[in-house]
Design an enzyme around this catalytic site. Structure first.
Site, PDB file in Angstrom:
ATOM      1  N   ASN A  52       0.838  -1.193   0.000  1.00  0.00           N
ATOM      2  CA  ASN A  52       0.000   0.000   0.000  1.00  0.00           C
ATOM      3  C   ASN A  52       0.877   1.248   0.000  1.00  0.00           C
ATOM      4  O   ASN A  52       1.514   1.568   1.005  1.00  0.00           O
ATOM      5  CB  ASN A  52      -0.922  -0.015   1.221  1.00  0.00           C
ATOM      6  N   SER A 169      10.697 -16.951  11.930  1.00  0.00           N
ATOM      7  CA  SER A 169       9.768 -17.054  13.055  1.00  0.00           C
ATOM      8  C   SER A 169      10.145 -18.283  13.865  1.00  0.00           C
ATOM      9  O   SER A 169      10.706 -19.251  13.330  1.00  0.00           O
ATOM     10  CB  SER A 169       8.327 -17.194  12.559  1.00  0.00           C
ATOM     11  N   TYR A 184       1.924 -21.302   7.170  1.00  0.00           N
ATOM     12  CA  TYR A 184       2.837 -20.285   7.707  1.00  0.00           C
ATOM     13  C   TYR A 184       4.079 -20.955   8.279  1.00  0.00           C
ATOM     14  O   TYR A 184       5.208 -20.520   8.028  1.00  0.00           O
ATOM     15  CB  TYR A 184       2.127 -19.469   8.783  1.00  0.00           C
ATOM     16  N   LYS A 188       7.961 -20.334   6.913  1.00  0.00           N
ATOM     17  CA  LYS A 188       9.049 -19.799   7.729  1.00  0.00           C
ATOM     18  C   LYS A 188      10.194 -20.803   7.879  1.00  0.00           C
ATOM     19  O   LYS A 188      11.366 -20.408   7.969  1.00  0.00           O
ATOM     20  CB  LYS A 188       8.523 -19.359   9.095  1.00  0.00           C
ATOM     21  N   THR A 219       3.097  -6.097  18.319  1.00  0.00           N
ATOM     22  CA  THR A 219       2.874  -5.112  17.269  1.00  0.00           C
ATOM     23  C   THR A 219       1.442  -4.595  17.390  1.00  0.00           C
ATOM     24  O   THR A 219       0.608  -5.193  18.084  1.00  0.00           O
ATOM     25  CB  THR A 219       3.067  -5.746  15.885  1.00  0.00           C
TER      26      THR A 219
END
Length: 281
Positions: A52, A169, A184, A188, A219
């Site tokens: 973005n 991670s 995921y 990782k 976060t």
């Protein structure tokens, strides 16, 4: 050993990054917000890259404003440049064009890459939609390769050294129960081994490649997830020997270490785990 060996500058590593250009992907995210400020404070120019453009441009303005407020009068060198770029790291051609444009814009070849771009999602393995699995692997897995490749090419062509820091991670080495995140986890694990493979291939070019594998980070996104779910936060923290989740700033030192040529000149192919001891249990 002669006196030059024992000189202060030779023995004590510097974490300064004066004159270096750092490409930071996932540039509008929560981890990048604190990392970009630390890089700027250490004298680097920073190119923020994310999907973005509007959010990334705002992130760049925020970092520069922080630099002007916090760094004024503290350092002799001027505040570095911060630029914003839109790119889907799962698109190899777009990555290559963007990285070339970044180097041209800043008038130098980037010598540090920090890849924080990536995402996780929860699906039971037996119900995981194929399209979702493909998209996640394209960004987390192939994206990590594409950005590393585009970053390394000009360094190799110009006989320059560099440092690549891929965000892994703890889920790349353990199964993070109870979240159903098989894709995921696989992505990782792949990132960690990708870094090792690239480290071996590119050592002859003096390009170091390492992963930084965080545990649970507070976060803004994570804070939203656990907001109103005290039991979830309690369960996560109960599995951490330090009994708390990490603040994003607690990863800055590790990234600066891996970015610094003088501090980590002999560190490559390493997976630096920063998880409060989670993997010890």
């Amino acid at each position: 050993m002669d006196s030059a060996y024992w000189s202060y500058d030779n023995i004590v590593p510097s974490f300064r990054l004066d004159g270096k250009l750092v490409i930071l992907t996932g540039g509008s995210g929560g981890l990048a917000a604190v990392v970009s400020r630390a890089l700027l404070a250490k004298g680097a120019d920073v190119a923020l890259v994310d999907m973005n453009l509007e959010r990334t441009q705002q992130a760049a303005r925020d970092v520069l404003q922080w630099g002007e407020e916090q760094m004024k009068g503290k350092y002799e060198s001027p505040i570095g440049q911060v630029s914003a770029w839109s790119c889907n790291i799962g698109d190899a051609e777009a990555v290559d064009l963007t990285f070339k444009a970044i180097n041209e814009h800043h008038g130098k070849i980037s010598s540090v890459l920090v890849n924080t771009a990536g995402y996780a999602e929860n699906f039971p393995a037996e119900e995981y939609p194929a399209k979702n699995a493909e998209n996640l692997m394209k960004v987390n897995g192939l994206g990590s390769f594409y950005v590393s490749q585009a970053f390394a090419r000009p360094l190799i062509q110009n006989n320059m050294t560099g440092s690549i820091i891929l965000i892994g991670s703890m889920s790349g080495t353990i199964v993070n129960d109870p979240q159903p995140q098989c894709m995921y986890n696989m992505s990782k694990a792949g990132v960690i081994h990708l870094a090792r493979s690239l480290a071996c291939e590119w050592a002859k070019y003096n390009i170091r490649v390492n992963t930084l594998s965080p545990g649970y980070i507070l976060t803004p996104l994570t804070r939203n997830v656990i907001s109103g779910h005290t039991e979830m936060k309690t369960e996560w923290e109960s599995k951490i020997p330090m009994k708390r989740m990490a603040e994003p700033k607690e990863f800055v030192g590790s990234i600066l270490y891996l970015a610094s040529e003088s501090a980590s000149s002999y560190t490559t192919g390493h997976n630096l785990v920063v998880d409060g001891g989670y993997e010890c249990w």
